[in-house]
Scaffold this active site. Structure first.
Site, PDB file in Angstrom:
ATOM      1  N   SER A   1       0.795  -1.227   0.000  1.00 42.44           N
ATOM      2  CA  SER A   1       0.000   0.000   0.000  1.00 42.44           C
ATOM      3  C   SER A   1       0.827   1.277   0.000  1.00 42.44           C
ATOM      4  O   SER A   1       0.326   2.323  -0.365  1.00 42.44           O
ATOM      5  CB  SER A   1      -0.945   0.010   1.190  1.00 42.44           C
ATOM      6  OG  SER A   1      -0.212  -0.025   2.389  1.00 42.44           O
TER       7      SER A   1
ATOM      8  N   HIS B   1      -5.380  -4.687  -1.094  1.00 40.53           N
ATOM      9  CA  HIS B   1      -5.367  -3.630  -2.118  1.00 40.53           C
ATOM     10  C   HIS B   1      -5.527  -4.184  -3.532  1.00 40.53           C
ATOM     11  O   HIS B   1      -5.336  -3.442  -4.499  1.00 40.53           O
ATOM     12  CB  HIS B   1      -4.080  -2.806  -2.004  1.00 40.53           C
ATOM     13  CG  HIS B   1      -4.011  -2.070  -0.712  1.00 40.53           C
ATOM     14  ND1 HIS B   1      -4.555  -0.824  -0.530  1.00 40.53           N
ATOM     15  CD2 HIS B   1      -3.519  -2.444   0.492  1.00 40.53           C
ATOM     16  CE1 HIS B   1      -4.383  -0.448   0.726  1.00 40.53           C
ATOM     17  NE2 HIS B   1      -3.752  -1.413   1.367  1.00 40.53           N
TER      18      HIS B   1
ATOM     19  N   LYS C   1     -12.017  -1.747   0.924  1.00 41.92           N
ATOM     20  CA  LYS C   1     -11.328  -0.908  -0.068  1.00 41.92           C
ATOM     21  C   LYS C   1     -12.136  -0.942  -1.367  1.00 41.92           C
ATOM     22  O   LYS C   1     -13.172  -0.299  -1.432  1.00 41.92           O
ATOM     23  CB  LYS C   1      -9.878  -1.347  -0.182  1.00 41.92           C
ATOM     24  CG  LYS C   1      -9.197  -1.297   1.218  1.00 41.92           C
ATOM     25  CD  LYS C   1      -7.731  -1.347   1.188  1.00 41.92           C
ATOM     26  CE  LYS C   1      -7.099  -1.556   2.568  1.00 41.92           C
ATOM     27  NZ  LYS C   1      -7.344  -0.513   3.559  1.00 41.92           N
TER      28      LYS C   1
HETATM   29  C1  LIG Z   1      -2.612  -4.769   3.428  1.00 41.51           C
HETATM   30  C2  LIG Z   1      -3.716  -4.557   4.421  1.00 41.51           C
HETATM   31  N1  LIG Z   1      -4.135  -5.601   5.155  1.00 41.51           N
HETATM   32  C3  LIG Z   1      -5.120  -5.475   6.055  1.00 41.51           C
HETATM   33  C4  LIG Z   1      -5.741  -4.260   6.269  1.00 41.51           C
HETATM   34  C5  LIG Z   1      -6.794  -4.147   7.314  1.00 41.51           C
HETATM   35  O1  LIG Z   1      -8.068  -4.133   6.747  1.00 41.51           O
HETATM   36  P1  LIG Z   1      -9.293  -3.427   7.482  1.00 41.51           P
HETATM   37  O2  LIG Z   1      -9.219  -1.978   7.160  1.00 41.51           O
HETATM   38  O3  LIG Z   1     -10.484  -4.114   6.940  1.00 41.51           O
HETATM   39  O4  LIG Z   1      -9.115  -3.685   8.942  1.00 41.51           O
HETATM   40  C6  LIG Z   1      -5.360  -3.155   5.490  1.00 41.51           C
HETATM   41  C7  LIG Z   1      -6.056  -1.875   5.585  1.00 41.51           C
HETATM   42  O5  LIG Z   1      -6.018  -0.989   6.203  1.00 41.51           O
HETATM   43  C8  LIG Z   1      -4.300  -3.295   4.566  1.00 41.51           C
HETATM   44  O6  LIG Z   1      -3.870  -2.250   3.855  1.00 41.51           O
END
Ligand SMILES: Cc1ncc(COP(=O)(O)O)c(C=O)c1O
Length: 400
Positions: free
Chosen positions: A191, A219, A250
């Site tokens: 990200s 992502h 997302k």
């Molecule tokens: C790579 C990644 N994994 C997991 C998450 C966690 O997801 P959530 O926002 O649903 O808790 C995110 C997001 O923020 C993320 O970017």
């Protein structure tokens, strides 16, 4: 003697290190919206409209009327809350429908939804309880926290480097007698760098050692692959990746997380993942919204507009002289110095563009950047305004 906490002191320390964060109220999650400087006002006093290049609502589906209607229907027909853990009375047909569709999109036998991607990561790594987790150095914080929860040992390998992963596995195998259970974990799309893990090569290394591979597609889900299943599905690796994980928050425009894999994995997790067992089920409106967003991404070519926007922005920024990292819809514009990055983000904001500065410790010193995240719903005017702002603000800050 006192045993309390001095939180003001802790906040001041963060302030002094430029690490203090603040909340800001947005009027909506649309690509163009207004923000309130004084969030305490009720209703808040919103300022001028700005164009948001900072959200993970990549396909702009979070305010799509079809997704909104699905959430409403979920609330009306099932309820606003699951009311209990899925294992008690919170398991509904909305959850099952979403899980069926996720599994079909991912090419797996089954899927299981959690209340967030964060909860899915923590609960799954903890439940698998590997002896060793081999983790890419740029993995998301929820993976890092998942590694910290249990008694597993974590070995960090160089970013997107299967050769380093192999070296570290070889070293471990030489150091330890007997069988151990190893889990390799990587994001598919990173990200903050906008790059993609070399999954086929990672699979080869993982297979050599008979380990398990878990891929976080937060992502990528909804954006890559014929059935919107992510990079694993695009690369035809569904049978080689043991655990596919992601978020509904997302591209899928909702809230919640999921695991996709084979029957026995899901059956085990719904028994052993504490963040699933001891947490209220995902809310039915969120499950219904994610299911509709997934249907839209699978049945319509929603990503074409996004990729056009990404290409125009990347080309425009590079032509101006900016270095833009990555190869995906996330455009990290490297500035270098952390203060310059902060100032550039402030100036962009003055020109009506919201794009955050990403600084150490999130990224290495000297590589501070602006993370530009386009949405499929950005118009030609939005893109032109973004490029103009980067040109003007870059000159004002002296980074162009
Ligand atoms: C790579 C990644 N994994 C997991 C998450 C966690 O997801 P959530 O926002 O649903 O808790 C995110 C997001 O923020 C993320 O970017």
């Amino acid at each position: 003697m006192t045993h309390g906490f001095d939180l003001n002191d802790r906040l001041e320390q963060r302030e002094a290190q430029n690490l203090r964060r603040h909340l800001e109220v947005a009027e909506s999650v649309s690509a163009r919206t207004r923000f309130a400087d004084d969030p305490k006002g009720e209703p808040p006093e919103f300022g001028d409209e700005a164009v948001v290049f900072a959200a993970n609502n990549y396909l702009g589906l979070a305010d799509d009327s079809r997704v909104q209607r699905a959430a409403e229907l979920g609330a009306r027909t099932v309820g606003t809350s699951a009311g209990a853990s899925r294992l008690v009375t919170g398991d509904t047909r909305v959850h099952r429908g979403l899980e069926r569709d996720l599994a079909a999109s991912k090419g797996t036998e089954r899927a299981l939804v959690f209340s967030s991607g964060y909860a899915a990561n923590i609960g799954t790594i903890d439940a698998l309880a590997p002896d060793v987790v081999f983790s890419d150095e740029l993995n998301h914080a929820s993976i890092i926290d998942g590694c910290r929860v249990g008694a597993s040992e974590t070995v960090v390998y160089d970013h997107c480097d299967p050769a380093d992963l192999r070296d570290k596995m070889e070293t471990r195998a030489a150091d330890v007698d007997g069988d151990e259970q190893w889990l390799v974990v990587t994001d598919s799309v990173f990200s903050m760098d906008g790059d993609i893990a070399p999954l086929p090569a990672i699979c080869d290394v993982v297979d050599e050692y008979g380990a398990w591979l878990m891929v976080d597609e937060a992502h990528a889900t909804g954006l890559f692959g014929d059935s919107s299943g992510g990079v694993v599905q695009r690369e035809g690796l569904s049978d080689r990746v043991d655990v596919q994980l992601g978020t509904l928050s997302k591209a899928l425009a909702s809230q919640g997380g999921y695991i996709a894999g084979d029957e026995v994995l899901i059956e085990y997790l719904l028994n052993a993942a504490r963040s699933f067992v001891f947490s209220t089920g995902l809310s039915p409106p969120n499950a219904a919204a994610a299911r509709e967003a997934l249907r839209i991404t699978r049945e319509t070519d929603r990503t074409a507009e996004l990729w056009d926007t990404v290409a125009t922005l990347r080309d425009g920024l590079e032509t101006m002289g900016y270095e833009v990292l990555g190869e995906t819809h996330i455009l990290p514009v490297v500035v270098g110095d952390r203060d310059d990055a902060l100032e550039l983000a402030d100036r962009l904001r003055d020109h009506g563009i919201v794009a955050p500065a990403i600084r150490p410790p999130t990224v290495p010193e000297g590589t501070s950047r602006i993370r530009v995240a386009p949405m499929a719903t950005h118009t030609a005017d939005d893109i032109a305004q973004c490029l103009d702002a980067f040109r003007t603000a870059g000159r004002e800050v002296g980074v162009l």
